[in-house]
Design a protein around this motif. Sequence first.
Motif: not given
Length: 412
Positions: A85-86, A90-98
């Motif tokens: 999440l942090s 793109n990794a953090g954005l993907a995590a928030q969407s998931m």
Amino acid sequence: MLGPRDPKSPVQGFRLSGATRRSALGLLLGAPLLSACAGVQQSLSQFSNPFSSSSPAPAQPAGPPQQATTTAGSGGVKVAVILPLSAAGNAGLAAQSMRNAAEMALAEFQNPNIQLLIKDDNGSPQGAQAGAQQAVDEGAEIILGPLFAQSVPAVAQVARARGISVIAFSTDSSIAGRGVFLLSFLPASDVNRIVEYSAGIGKRSVAVLVPDNAYGNVVEAAVKAAVPRRGGRIVAFEKYGADRATPARTVAQQLGSADALFIADDGDAVVAVADAMTAAGANLRNIQLLGTGLWDNPRVYANANLQGGLYAAPDPAGFRAFSGRYRTKYGAEPIRTATLAYDAVALVAALARTQGPTRFSPDVLTNPSGFAGIDGLFRFRADGTNERGLAVMKVTTGGGVAVAGSPKSFGA
């Protein structure tokens, strides 16, 4: 009313409440309701793909971070969700969407008896291991995540010590097994489906072009197993790197003995390979073109050389419906991998309701009838990989058009 306890029997007895419940409760064993979608290349090339050099580099903290637990739901069965999440970019954005999708599944499931323990792994193996350890100490019975392949072994070490299962979102099949199950889009499913379909329409002599990288290696193994299994033969096989022209000329010279040409790569590369084949003198309109879900790309649809090509992918209907509900709830578009988190949460909610004390055991998770969710029918294999029920799509200028629907059940 609860379903049968036998982990090899279909789950029955769910009551549906409203249209949004149907997709969450679609994860009944052997009872698919929805499947999905376009844009699979996003999940394979941006966030969780071990084959892509463009995957975001995870942050590496100086030491294991202090984990803060965010919870969702108030059920008695605790489920860990581990996401970066942090992490930056793109990794953090993907995590928030998931994460949003996971909480959406919880909200849409009728009276779920689960509580999500959401852990931020900071995009690192150290963070993932710390999050997993805290989650199991808090009573988690199963772990969903992490996203990055390099973090999965760290989580698996914690889970195996407690005898619990992990449903991870990585596409790296080398990390599956021994209690780790992958709920992701694996290239082998695409290859098996398109080879099976093409053999069924009489295309049994196949020329193959794949990239000389990790993705190409996985596809190579899959296609070399799938073609002879369906009674076909590979008449030409070449790998390409930066130089596509030389392998294209080699394959073009052998197309006379082939009735299908399989190209496995993402949209930009597939277009470049098709153009190289045409430049080498191949008439691609005289051969059946075959591809994987990475062909679901606007550049592919716009390329004249690729019209009529066939590729395997989830049917688009489920993701369109999911995306509409997600936009209504969060005011934004979900990333493509968001459905993995949704399906994982809906699955564990269904199993918690119906399967008793062994609800998350390998025997239950590997039910041969499989499960169904946003992305259609899927089942976990004993080796931790998965098999998906995919549609066969045709390339047209207007996008992908289904020529064969996804299966409604798995064969033996």
